[in-house]
Design a protein around this motif. Structure first.
Motif, PDB file in Angstrom:
ATOM      1  N   ASP A   1       0.803  -1.215   0.000  1.00 42.03           N
ATOM      2  CA  ASP A   1       0.000   0.000   0.000  1.00 42.03           C
ATOM      3  C   ASP A   1       0.839   1.269   0.000  1.00 42.03           C
ATOM      4  N   GLY A   2       2.129   1.169  -0.320  1.00 43.87           N
ATOM      5  CA  GLY A   2       2.964   2.355  -0.395  1.00 43.87           C
ATOM      6  C   GLY A   2       3.275   2.983   0.943  1.00 43.87           C
ATOM      7  N   LEU A   3       3.043   2.273   2.035  1.00 45.17           N
ATOM      8  CA  LEU A   3       3.238   2.883   3.347  1.00 45.17           C
ATOM      9  C   LEU A   3       4.693   2.951   3.759  1.00 45.17           C
ATOM     10  N   HIS A   4       5.572   2.290   3.022  1.00 51.85           N
ATOM     11  CA  HIS A   4       6.968   2.266   3.415  1.00 51.85           C
ATOM     12  C   HIS A   4       7.836   3.081   2.464  1.00 51.85           C
ATOM     13  N   GLY A   5       7.266   4.088   1.823  1.00 51.76           N
ATOM     14  CA  GLY A   5       8.046   4.938   0.946  1.00 51.76           C
ATOM     15  C   GLY A   5       8.918   5.891   1.728  1.00 51.76           C
ATOM     16  N   ASP A   6       9.690   6.678   0.991  1.00 54.12           N
ATOM     17  CA  ASP A   6      10.603   7.617   1.625  1.00 54.12           C
ATOM     18  C   ASP A   6       9.863   8.598   2.525  1.00 54.12           C
ATOM     19  N   ARG A   7       8.698   9.051   2.077  1.00 52.33           N
ATOM     20  CA  ARG A   7       7.967  10.048   2.858  1.00 52.33           C
ATOM     21  C   ARG A   7       7.599   9.493   4.227  1.00 52.33           C
ATOM     22  N   THR A   8       7.110   8.258   4.263  1.00 53.05           N
ATOM     23  CA  THR A   8       6.720   7.651   5.529  1.00 53.05           C
ATOM     24  C   THR A   8       7.912   7.512   6.460  1.00 53.05           C
ATOM     25  N   LYS A   9       9.028   7.039   5.921  1.00 56.52           N
ATOM     26  CA  LYS A   9      10.209   6.849   6.770  1.00 56.52           C
ATOM     27  C   LYS A   9      10.804   8.182   7.204  1.00 56.52           C
ATOM     28  N   ASN A  10      10.758   9.184   6.321  1.00 59.40           N
ATOM     29  CA  ASN A  10      11.209  10.518   6.717  1.00 59.40           C
ATOM     30  C   ASN A  10      10.424  11.030   7.916  1.00 59.40           C
ATOM     31  N   ILE A  11       9.105  10.887   7.821  1.00 63.36           N
ATOM     32  CA  ILE A  11       8.251  11.376   8.905  1.00 63.36           C
ATOM     33  C   ILE A  11       8.488  10.560  10.168  1.00 63.36           C
ATOM     34  N   ALA A  12       8.617   9.236  10.025  1.00 67.77           N
ATOM     35  CA  ALA A  12       8.843   8.380  11.191  1.00 67.77           C
ATOM     36  C   ALA A  12      10.130   8.754  11.904  1.00 67.77           C
ATOM     37  N   PHE A  13      11.199   8.997  11.158  1.00 65.73           N
ATOM     38  CA  PHE A  13      12.473   9.394  11.765  1.00 65.73           C
ATOM     39  C   PHE A  13      12.313  10.706  12.526  1.00 65.73           C
ATOM     40  N   THR A  14      11.670  11.675  11.878  1.00 65.75           N
ATOM     41  CA  THR A  14      11.501  12.990  12.485  1.00 65.75           C
ATOM     42  C   THR A  14      10.662  12.910  13.752  1.00 65.75           C
ATOM     43  N   ILE A  15       9.539  12.196  13.664  1.00 73.48           N
ATOM     44  CA  ILE A  15       8.694  12.031  14.834  1.00 73.48           C
ATOM     45  C   ILE A  15       9.469  11.311  15.944  1.00 73.48           C
ATOM     46  N   GLY A  16      10.275  10.330  15.558  1.00 73.20           N
ATOM     47  CA  GLY A  16      11.058   9.595  16.544  1.00 73.20           C
ATOM     48  C   GLY A  16      11.976  10.494  17.342  1.00 73.20           C
TER      49      GLY A  16
ATOM     50  N   ASN B   1      27.730   4.608   6.915  1.00 75.00           N
ATOM     51  CA  ASN B   1      27.329   5.866   7.541  1.00 75.00           C
ATOM     52  C   ASN B   1      27.497   7.082   6.635  1.00 75.00           C
ATOM     53  N   HIS B   2      27.682   6.849   5.352  1.00 74.15           N
ATOM     54  CA  HIS B   2      27.766   7.979   4.441  1.00 74.15           C
ATOM     55  C   HIS B   2      26.408   8.680   4.395  1.00 74.15           C
ATOM     56  N   PRO B   3      26.381  10.003   4.563  1.00 75.22           N
ATOM     57  CA  PRO B   3      25.091  10.721   4.598  1.00 75.22           C
ATOM     58  C   PRO B   3      24.194  10.450   3.399  1.00 75.22           C
ATOM     59  N   ASP B   4      24.771  10.337   2.203  1.00 78.12           N
ATOM     60  CA  ASP B   4      23.934  10.090   1.010  1.00 78.12           C
ATOM     61  C   ASP B   4      23.207   8.751   1.121  1.00 78.12           C
ATOM     62  N   LYS B   5      23.895   7.740   1.635  1.00 75.51           N
ATOM     63  CA  LYS B   5      23.276   6.422   1.787  1.00 75.51           C
ATOM     64  C   LYS B   5      22.171   6.471   2.833  1.00 75.51           C
ATOM     65  N   LEU B   6      22.421   7.203   3.926  1.00 72.66           N
ATOM     66  CA  LEU B   6      21.427   7.289   4.991  1.00 72.66           C
ATOM     67  C   LEU B   6      20.172   8.019   4.532  1.00 72.66           C
ATOM     68  N   VAL B   7      20.353   9.069   3.759  1.00 72.75           N
ATOM     69  CA  VAL B   7      19.191   9.792   3.222  1.00 72.75           C
ATOM     70  C   VAL B   7      18.390   8.882   2.300  1.00 72.75           C
ATOM     71  N   ALA B   8      19.086   8.077   1.505  1.00 72.95           N
ATOM     72  CA  ALA B   8      18.398   7.149   0.603  1.00 72.95           C
ATOM     73  C   ALA B   8      17.624   6.092   1.369  1.00 72.95           C
ATOM     74  N   GLN B   9      18.051   5.786   2.601  1.00 73.28           N
ATOM     75  CA  GLN B   9      17.380   4.767   3.414  1.00 73.28           C
ATOM     76  C   GLN B   9      16.240   5.329   4.249  1.00 73.28           C
ATOM     77  N   GLY B  10      16.074   6.644   4.268  1.00 76.56           N
ATOM     78  CA  GLY B  10      14.937   7.198   4.994  1.00 76.56           C
ATOM     79  C   GLY B  10      15.248   8.314   5.959  1.00 76.56           C
ATOM     80  N   MET B  11      16.521   8.678   6.133  1.00 83.34           N
ATOM     81  CA  MET B  11      16.843   9.793   7.018  1.00 83.34           C
ATOM     82  C   MET B  11      16.563  11.109   6.305  1.00 83.34           C
ATOM     83  N   PRO B  12      15.789  12.010   6.901  1.00 81.44           N
ATOM     84  CA  PRO B  12      15.514  13.293   6.242  1.00 81.44           C
ATOM     85  C   PRO B  12      16.793  14.100   6.032  1.00 81.44           C
ATOM     86  N   GLU B  13      16.852  14.868   4.942  1.00 81.02           N
ATOM     87  CA  GLU B  13      18.026  15.683   4.671  1.00 81.02           C
ATOM     88  C   GLU B  13      18.250  16.725   5.762  1.00 81.02           C
TER      89      GLU B  13
END
Length: 253
Positions: A50-65, A214-226
């Motif tokens: 259902d698209g719930l695990h896209g970048d947007r969801t993980k970005n928000i989850a990280f931030t809320i966390g 731990n390269h920032p580009d890789k972490l952003v691709a995995q869901g860490m917000p910029e």
């Protein structure tokens, strides 16, 4: 819209479920069907449905966390200092116009009767396949905790508990804790996750793997917000400093 504007979006609570969904739903002013921990967001095996695990969801989850666990950590030692608030604002680049949104989440989390465990557990399951993201989240919390000059015993116990709920090993916790006290005050071998008996080749292998992971580009691709990239850059700098220190001691450079 920046990540900060999205955290109180009207549909966010429905997308998440669990304790994060309940908190977001409360902020958005609507009822939320609170899913239990066996539902799709909480299970990494359901990734992609259902698209719930896209970048947007993980970005928000990280931030809320970061916000929610930061609020729970503030309660652990009974105070929130101005230095801690300043550290949060500076490192995570919260635009002035979004401070109200962040403050609403922080206040809601402080009032929430649940402990930190359900939130940390849900995040641990969501990022089970990206443990480096969980480490970055812990690094962010460490930064906030030490902003007033010292990490209190209560804060350290809290952070250790978060690491356990994330599913990180004790070895991972020891390495993360060491890296957040800085190479000058901590054992550089602990920062790299190796022992003094490790060979030069093992040293280089561990260092290269940590740099890749731990390269920032890789972490952003995995869901860490910029917006959180400064924390990742700080961690990479500590890894490099630890490696340089050991290399000099061994005469490798």
């Amino acid at each position: 819209m920046s990540i900060w504007g999205k955290i109180v979006g009207g549909a966010a609570g429905f997308a998440f479920g669990g304790p994060i969904g309940a908190l977001l739903g409360g902020l958005a002013g609507h009822a939320v069907d609170v899913m239990n921990e066996s539902t799709q967001l909480d299970s990494p095996d359901q990734e992609g449905q259902d698209g719930l695990h896209g970048d947007r969801t993980k970005n928000i989850a990280f931030t809320i966390g970061v916000i929610v666990l930061g609020a729970k950590m503030a309660k652990s030692d009974g105070k929130v200092t101005k230095d801690e608030i300043s550290a949060f604002k500076e490192v995570f680049h919260i635009p002035p116009e979004e401070m109200k949104n962040v403050g609403r989440v922080f206040d809601q989390a402080k009032r929430d009767a649940r402990g930190y465990e359900p939130y940390a557990r849900q995040l641990g399951k969501l990022f089970a396949r990206e443990p480096q993201i969980l480490e970055e989240l812990l690094n962010g919390l460490f930064h906030i905790a030490r902003a007033d000059g010292d990490v209190t015993p209560e804060e350290l116990d809290f952070l250790n508990g978060v690491a356990r709920e994330f599913g990180l090993s004790d070895n991972d916790w020891q390495r993360i804790k060491a890296s957040n006290y800085g190479p000058d005050a901590a054992d550089p071998y602990s920062i790299l996750g190796i022992s003094r008996e490790s060979s030069d080749e093992e040293l280089k292998k561990a260092y290269r793997q940590l740099v890749r992971d731990n390269h920032p580009d890789k972490l952003v691709a995995q869901g860490m917000p910029e917006e959180f990239v400064n924390v990742a850059n700080d961690k990479l700098a500590r890894i490099n400093e630890a490696y340089d220190k050991i290399s000099r001691q061994r005469g490798l450079r």
